[in-house]
Design a protein around this motif. Structure first.
Motif, PDB file in Angstrom:
ATOM      1  N   ILE A 538      49.005  32.169  34.212  1.00 49.03           N
ATOM      2  CA  ILE A 538      48.669  33.438  34.835  1.00 49.03           C
ATOM      3  C   ILE A 538      47.779  33.159  36.043  1.00 49.03           C
ATOM      4  O   ILE A 538      46.744  32.515  35.923  1.00 49.03           O
ATOM      5  CB  ILE A 538      47.945  34.361  33.847  1.00 49.03           C
ATOM      6  CG1 ILE A 538      48.827  34.631  32.622  1.00 49.03           C
ATOM      7  CG2 ILE A 538      47.547  35.670  34.513  1.00 49.03           C
ATOM      8  CD1 ILE A 538      48.099  35.345  31.497  1.00 49.03           C
ATOM      9  N   THR A 539      48.200  33.621  37.217  1.00 47.21           N
ATOM     10  CA  THR A 539      47.485  33.331  38.461  1.00 47.21           C
ATOM     11  C   THR A 539      46.937  34.625  39.043  1.00 47.21           C
ATOM     12  O   THR A 539      47.668  35.606  39.202  1.00 47.21           O
ATOM     13  CB  THR A 539      48.413  32.640  39.470  1.00 47.21           C
ATOM     14  OG1 THR A 539      48.958  31.460  38.867  1.00 47.21           O
ATOM     15  CG2 THR A 539      47.657  32.246  40.722  1.00 47.21           C
ATOM     16  N   ILE A 566      54.242  40.897  34.733  1.00 49.98           N
ATOM     17  CA  ILE A 566      52.861  41.343  34.924  1.00 49.98           C
ATOM     18  C   ILE A 566      52.586  42.579  34.069  1.00 49.98           C
ATOM     19  O   ILE A 566      51.496  42.735  33.503  1.00 49.98           O
ATOM     20  CB  ILE A 566      52.598  41.620  36.415  1.00 49.98           C
ATOM     21  CG1 ILE A 566      52.660  40.312  37.212  1.00 49.98           C
ATOM     22  CG2 ILE A 566      51.242  42.298  36.614  1.00 49.98           C
ATOM     23  CD1 ILE A 566      52.481  40.475  38.705  1.00 49.98           C
ATOM     24  N   ASP A 567      53.586  43.455  33.947  1.00 53.05           N
ATOM     25  CA  ASP A 567      53.394  44.676  33.159  1.00 53.05           C
ATOM     26  C   ASP A 567      53.148  44.376  31.684  1.00 53.05           C
ATOM     27  O   ASP A 567      52.581  45.203  30.956  1.00 53.05           O
ATOM     28  CB  ASP A 567      54.621  45.587  33.295  1.00 53.05           C
ATOM     29  CG  ASP A 567      54.735  46.175  34.692  1.00 53.05           C
ATOM     30  OD1 ASP A 567      53.710  46.194  35.406  1.00 53.05           O
ATOM     31  OD2 ASP A 567      55.850  46.586  35.074  1.00 53.05           O
ATOM     32  N   GLY A 568      53.574  43.200  31.232  1.00 58.31           N
ATOM     33  CA  GLY A 568      53.425  42.856  29.816  1.00 58.31           C
ATOM     34  C   GLY A 568      52.102  42.205  29.466  1.00 58.31           C
ATOM     35  O   GLY A 568      51.866  41.856  28.300  1.00 58.31           O
ATOM     36  N   LEU A 569      51.204  42.057  30.446  1.00 58.58           N
ATOM     37  CA  LEU A 569      49.925  41.404  30.184  1.00 58.58           C
ATOM     38  C   LEU A 569      48.971  42.322  29.414  1.00 58.58           C
ATOM     39  O   LEU A 569      49.037  43.543  29.534  1.00 58.58           O
ATOM     40  CB  LEU A 569      49.266  40.981  31.502  1.00 58.58           C
ATOM     41  CG  LEU A 569      50.001  39.922  32.318  1.00 58.58           C
ATOM     42  CD1 LEU A 569      49.285  39.683  33.643  1.00 58.58           C
ATOM     43  CD2 LEU A 569      50.138  38.614  31.540  1.00 58.58           C
ATOM     44  N   LYS A 570      48.093  41.693  28.636  1.00 54.42           N
ATOM     45  CA  LYS A 570      47.074  42.426  27.889  1.00 54.42           C
ATOM     46  C   LYS A 570      45.694  42.047  28.405  1.00 54.42           C
ATOM     47  O   LYS A 570      45.456  40.901  28.773  1.00 54.42           O
ATOM     48  CB  LYS A 570      47.186  42.114  26.396  1.00 54.42           C
ATOM     49  CG  LYS A 570      48.509  42.538  25.775  1.00 54.42           C
ATOM     50  CD  LYS A 570      48.557  42.182  24.289  1.00 54.42           C
ATOM     51  CE  LYS A 570      49.869  42.618  23.656  1.00 54.42           C
ATOM     52  NZ  LYS A 570      49.930  42.245  22.216  1.00 54.42           N
ATOM     53  N   TYR A 571      44.781  43.017  28.413  1.00 55.22           N
ATOM     54  CA  TYR A 571      43.429  42.808  28.938  1.00 55.22           C
ATOM     55  C   TYR A 571      42.404  43.114  27.856  1.00 55.22           C
ATOM     56  O   TYR A 571      42.548  44.081  27.096  1.00 55.22           O
ATOM     57  CB  TYR A 571      43.175  43.717  30.139  1.00 55.22           C
ATOM     58  CG  TYR A 571      44.149  43.524  31.277  1.00 55.22           C
ATOM     59  CD1 TYR A 571      43.852  42.670  32.331  1.00 55.22           C
ATOM     60  CD2 TYR A 571      45.373  44.182  31.295  1.00 55.22           C
ATOM     61  CE1 TYR A 571      44.731  42.486  33.378  1.00 55.22           C
ATOM     62  CE2 TYR A 571      46.276  44.002  32.332  1.00 55.22           C
ATOM     63  CZ  TYR A 571      45.955  43.154  33.367  1.00 55.22           C
ATOM     64  OH  TYR A 571      46.840  42.963  34.399  1.00 55.22           O
ATOM     65  N   ASN A 572      41.356  42.283  27.792  1.00 59.92           N
ATOM     66  CA  ASN A 572      40.339  42.487  26.777  1.00 59.92           C
ATOM     67  C   ASN A 572      38.978  42.031  27.303  1.00 59.92           C
ATOM     68  O   ASN A 572      38.847  40.960  27.907  1.00 59.92           O
ATOM     69  CB  ASN A 572      40.678  41.697  25.504  1.00 59.92           C
ATOM     70  CG  ASN A 572      39.656  41.920  24.406  1.00 59.92           C
ATOM     71  OD1 ASN A 572      39.447  43.047  23.967  1.00 59.92           O
ATOM     72  ND2 ASN A 572      39.032  40.850  23.958  1.00 59.92           N
ATOM     73  N   SER A 573      37.950  42.848  27.082  1.00 59.03           N
ATOM     74  CA  SER A 573      36.583  42.497  27.473  1.00 59.03           C
ATOM     75  C   SER A 573      35.856  41.879  26.286  1.00 59.03           C
ATOM     76  O   SER A 573      35.986  42.351  25.150  1.00 59.03           O
ATOM     77  CB  SER A 573      35.826  43.737  27.950  1.00 59.03           C
ATOM     78  OG  SER A 573      34.452  43.436  28.128  1.00 59.03           O
ATOM     79  N   THR A 600      45.967  38.013  28.797  1.00 59.75           N
ATOM     80  CA  THR A 600      46.903  37.200  28.010  1.00 59.75           C
ATOM     81  C   THR A 600      48.323  37.741  28.119  1.00 59.75           C
ATOM     82  O   THR A 600      48.539  38.930  28.386  1.00 59.75           O
ATOM     83  CB  THR A 600      46.514  37.184  26.518  1.00 59.75           C
ATOM     84  OG1 THR A 600      46.561  38.521  26.005  1.00 59.75           O
ATOM     85  CG2 THR A 600      45.123  36.624  26.323  1.00 59.75           C
ATOM     86  N   THR A 601      49.295  36.845  27.938  1.00 56.19           N
ATOM     87  CA  THR A 601      50.684  37.283  27.793  1.00 56.19           C
ATOM     88  C   THR A 601      50.851  37.930  26.427  1.00 56.19           C
ATOM     89  O   THR A 601      50.005  37.761  25.535  1.00 56.19           O
ATOM     90  CB  THR A 601      51.644  36.096  27.939  1.00 56.19           C
ATOM     91  OG1 THR A 601      51.238  35.044  27.034  1.00 56.19           O
ATOM     92  CG2 THR A 601      51.615  35.542  29.359  1.00 56.19           C
ATOM     93  N   ALA A 608      44.140  33.844  31.043  1.00 61.83           N
ATOM     94  CA  ALA A 608      43.274  33.608  32.196  1.00 61.83           C
ATOM     95  C   ALA A 608      42.027  34.458  32.009  1.00 61.83           C
ATOM     96  O   ALA A 608      42.007  35.384  31.182  1.00 61.83           O
ATOM     97  CB  ALA A 608      43.986  33.966  33.497  1.00 61.83           C
ATOM     98  N   TYR A 609      40.980  34.134  32.780  1.00 60.75           N
ATOM     99  CA  TYR A 609      39.719  34.852  32.637  1.00 60.75           C
ATOM    100  C   TYR A 609      39.204  35.294  33.999  1.00 60.75           C
ATOM    101  O   TYR A 609      39.360  34.587  34.996  1.00 60.75           O
ATOM    102  CB  TYR A 609      38.664  33.973  31.973  1.00 60.75           C
ATOM    103  CG  TYR A 609      38.954  33.623  30.535  1.00 60.75           C
ATOM    104  CD1 TYR A 609      38.485  34.422  29.496  1.00 60.75           C
ATOM    105  CD2 TYR A 609      39.698  32.488  30.225  1.00 60.75           C
ATOM    106  CE1 TYR A 609      38.742  34.097  28.180  1.00 60.75           C
ATOM    107  CE2 TYR A 609      39.971  32.154  28.905  1.00 60.75           C
ATOM    108  CZ  TYR A 609      39.489  32.956  27.884  1.00 60.75           C
ATOM    109  OH  TYR A 609      39.753  32.635  26.586  1.00 60.75           O
TER     110      TYR A 609
END
Length: 617
Positions: A538-539, A566-573, A600-601, A608-609
Motif C-alpha cells: 500500500i503506497t 483502494i475502495d477495499g481498504l480498511k482504516y483503524n486508529s 490494511t487490505t 501501511a501506517y
C-alpha cells in the motif's frame, strides 16, 4: 524441560541427502553467528571460542572430525551458560547417541535458536556493592583524599584540597570507589518517570526545575538554531516534531522512539569487570519532508521556451542552495532512574541528522536490538534490526537518528551504545531536450529533481527523469571513550558495507514521480508514457501529518498491490481519543498527542501506517 532439550527437540529433520559439518567448520559458524568473532579466519574464530570457554584445548585434536551430537550439545550448553551439563545430557541422550553425526541443517537451526536465546536474555533485578574504602556522606567528615557521595547530584567525588573553607573536588574514578559492584535488570523505560533535558532554548512555561513537566498534556517546545522543536510524551513513547522555514523550503521532520527496553548485567570485582551484558531493544520511526514554495509557479515563465532557451534560463535562474537544507539537530537528553537500583540510571541522548534537496518525503520504520557482552576478557556484539521505509519520489533526502544509550552508576559511565541509523535517498536528474525535428539530447543536472520537474511540467519540448539510489546508513560504536569498558579495551565500531546498504535494486528509475522499469524519454512520442512497476505494498501520498484539534485530514492512497482496490481498504486508529478515522480514510483530531492510523487490505495481508501528531497550537 531444559532449554537445550527444547532446542534439539524442535530441530529434528529427516533428509534424503546427508550433509555434515566438519567440527572446525561448525565452530567457525558458531563463532560468527553468535557475534563472538567477525573474522574470516577459521583458526582465529576457534581461538575466540576457547577464550569464551565454549571449547577446551583438547578440541583442537578433533577439528577435522565430523560434528556429532556430543560435541554439539557441549558447545551449545557452554554458549548459553547452562551449568547443569549432566542433567541436560541425560535429557538429550534419551533420543540420540553421543557419537551420531549431526546433519548441517539441524546444526544450523540449533545455532540459530541458541543465538536467539543469548541475544534476548532477560535478568531479574539484583544489586550488591562494596566500597574500596569508607565513602563519606557528611561533608563535615570529609578529609583530603576521601571519597564523598553527593546525594543531591547522585555522584561520587574525591576531595583534592580545602582552601579558605572551600572544598575542591574532582570526579572520582570508578576504581577509587568500588571494590565490587554487581547489578542486573530488564525493564521498559517509563518516560513519565524520566528527566528530559532539552538541547535548545526552552520556553519557561513548559520547563520546571531543569526538566519538562512530563505530566502536562501540552506539547513541550523550544528553539535551536532556527528550528522549532516540540515534544509529546507518554509512558512508552516520545514523539518529536521539528520544523523550519528557510528560503524556499518548508522543512519538517518527525521522530518517534517507543518501547525502549534495556537489559543489563554488570559484575565487577578485584579491579576487573568479570562479566558485562548490555542490550537495548527499541522501535523508531523517522520522517523527513520538504515542500517548496519559491518555484511552484515558475513553469509559467518556462512554458513556451524552446528546449535550448529552457536550459539556459534554468541554469541562470535556479540556485541549488535555495533548494537544499542540511543540519544536525540535538534534541534532548533523557535520564531514567532504574527501578530498585540505587544510583544506577540509563541516559539517552537524541539528535537528528537531515539532508534534503528539493521536495521530498522519506519515512523509516525500524525495530532494533543492539548490544554486547564481555566475558573472560573477550567481547561479542548483538546486532539485529528490522527495517522498512516509504519514499515519495520527488527529491534527494537523508534521515538519520543519532542515539547514545549510556549505563551509569552514580554519574560514572560504565558502558554505552552510540547509534546512527537511517536511510539516504539520492535522485540524479536527467533533462531530455527535444528540438523541432524531434531529436533529443540529454543534460545531467545537480539541481533537485522535483524543482526541474515542476518547472518543466508545461513545456512539451522538455521532459525530466531521475535515477534513484537508496542506501541504509548504519554506524554503531559499542563503548565510546567516555566509558569504563572502553578504558579496558572493550570497544568496537560497526558500519554497514556498501553492498549491504543498497536497497530496492529493482526500483531505480523515476518519471512523473513514480518508479518505472526503464527510461521512456528517448523520443517525444514516448515522453508522456510510462510503464509503471506494480506496487508491492500500500503506497501513500504522505506517511505523517501534523493536524490541529478539530482539524480533518484525508489519507491519500496512491496505489495498492495487484489484485486489490483502494475502495477495499480498511482504516483503524490506535487511539481514538487522540484522533479517529472513518471508513473513507478521513482523520479527525481530538486532543494533543501522537497516534498511528493503520491502513490494511481486506484480507489483512498488506498494511501501511500514517503517523498523526495532533498539535496543541
Amino acid at each position: 524441560m531444559c532449554l537445550v532439550t527444547i532446542l534439539f527437540a524442535t530441530c529434528i529433520i529427516s533428509c534424503k541427502a546427508h550433509n555434515y559439518y566438519l567440527y572446525k567448520e561448525y565452530l567457525n559458524t558458531l563463532a560468527v553467528k553468535s557475534g563472538i568473532s567477525d573474522s574470516v579466519n577459521i583458526e582465529e574464530n576457534i581461538d575466540k571460542l576457547l577464550a569464551w570457554q565454549i571449547i577446551g584445548k583438547s578440541d583442537y585434536d578433533i577439528l577435522d572430525d565430523e560434528l556429532n551430537y556430543e560435541l554439539l550439545s557441549k558447545t551449545i550448553t557452554n554458549l548459553i551458560d547452562n551449568d547443569e551439563n549432566e542433567e541436560i545430557s541425560k535429557c538429550y541422550w534419551a533420543n540420540k547417541e553421543p557419537q551420531e553425526k549431526v546433519e548441517k541443517e539441524i546444526a544450523d537451526e540449533i545455532i540459530e535458536k541458541a543465538v536467539n536465546y543469548i541475544n534476548n536474555r532477560t535478568y531479574e533485578h539484583s544489586y550488591s556493592s562494596t566500597y574500596k574504602k569508607e565513602v563519606k556522606k557528611n561533608i563535615d567528615d570529609v578529609k583530603i583524599g576521601d571519597i564523598y557521595y553527593d546525594q543531591t547530584n547522585n555522584e561520587y567525588k574525591k576531595l583534592l584540597d580545602i582552601s579558605n573553607d572551600e572544598y575542591i573536588f574532582e570526579e572520582a574514578e570508578y576504581e577509587d570507589v568500588f571494590d565490587s559492584l554487581e547489578f542486573a535488570n530488564t525493564f521498559e523505560i517509563d518516560f513519565e518517570q524520566s528527566e528530559v533535558i532539552p538541547s535548545g532554548d526552552f520556553e519557561k512555561s513548559n520547563y520546571v526545575n531543569n526538566r519538562f513537566d512530563l505530566l502536562s498534556t501540552k506539547a513541550h517546545s523550544f528553539n535551536t538554531d532556527g528550528f522549532r522543536i516540540s515534544y509529546t510524551l507518554n509512558a512508552s513513547n516520545i514523539s518529536v516534531h521539528i520544523s523550519k522555514k528557510l528560503n524556499s523550503l518548508n522543512f519538517y521532520t518527525d521522530l518517534s522512539l517507543s518501547n525502549i527496553k534495556p537489559t543489563f548485567k554488570w559484575t565487577y570485582d578485584d579491579d576487573n569487570v568479570k562479566h558485562a551484558y548490555f542490550r537495548v531493544n527499541f522501535n523508531s520511526t523517522e520522517k523527513v519532508g520538504v515542500s517548496i514554495g519559491k518555484y511552484n509557479n515558475y513553469y509559467l515563465n518556462f512554458k513556451d521556451l524552446d528546449s535550448k532557451s529552457f536550459l539556459n534560463k534554468l541554469k541562470n535562474t535556479v540556485n541549488r542552495s535555495e533548494d537544499e537544507l542540511e543540519a544536525i539537530i540535538p534534541i534532548c537528553t533523557i535520564k531514567t532512574p532504574i527501578p530498585e537500583l540505587p544510583s544506577v540510571e540509563l541516559d539517552l541522548e537524541v539528535l537528528v541528522k537531515i539532508y534534503t534537496s528539493g521536495k521530498a518525503e522519506l519515512q523509516l520504520y525500524n525495530s532494533h536490538s543492539l548490544g554486547f557482552e564481555t566475558k573472560n576478557g573477550e567481547f561479542r556484539i548483538i546486532n539485529d534490526a528490522k527495517r522498512d521505509f516509504d519514499f515519495i519520489a520527488s527529491g534527494s533526502s537523508k534521515a538519520i537518528v543519532g542515539l547514545n544509550f549510556a549505563l551509569e552508576a552514580a554519574k560514572l559511565k560504565l558502558a554505552d551504545i552510540e547509534f546512527d541509523g537511517g536511510l539516504k535517498a539520492e535522485l540524479k536528474p536527467t533533462i531530455h531536450l527535444y528540438d523541432a525535428q524531434g531529436n533529443v539530447s540529454h543534460e545531467q543536472s545537480d539541481l533537485a529533481y522535483s524543482t526541474i520537474n515542476n518547472i518543466a511540467k508545461e513545456n512539451t519540448d522538455v521532459a525530466v527523469c531521475a535515477d534513484a539510489s537508496f542506501r541504509w546508513v548504519f554506524d554503531i560504536v559499542f563503548n565510546t571513550s567516555k566509558t569504563k569498558l572502553y578504558k579496558l579495551g572493550f570497544t568496537k565500531t560497526l558500519s554497514i558495507l556498501d553492498d549491504d546498504a543498497q536497497v530496492l535494486n529493482n526500483m531505480h528509475h523515476i518519471e512523473n514521480g513514480i518508479f518505472v522499469e526503464k527510461c521512456t524519454r528517448n523520443n517525444r512520442t514516448n515522453s508522456l508514457l510510462t510503464t509503471t512497476i506494480y506496487y508491492k505494498k500500500i503506497t501513500l501520498a504522505s506517511y505523517a501529518e501534523v493536524i490541529s484539534k478539530d482539524e480533518d485530514f484525508q489519507i491519500r492512497v496512491l496505489g495498492v498491490p495487484e489484485g486489490y482496490t483502494i475502495d477495499g481498504l480498511k482504516y483503524n486508529s490506535e487511539d481514538n481519543d487522540i484522533a479517529s478515522v472513518n471508513s473513507s480514510g478521513v482523520v479527525s483530531g481530538h486532543k494533543p498527542g501522537s497516534v498511528k492510523i493503520k491502513i490494511t487490505t481486506d484480507d489483512s495481508k498488506y498494511n501501511a501506517y500514517v503517523n498523526i501528531l495532533v498539535s496543541s497550537e
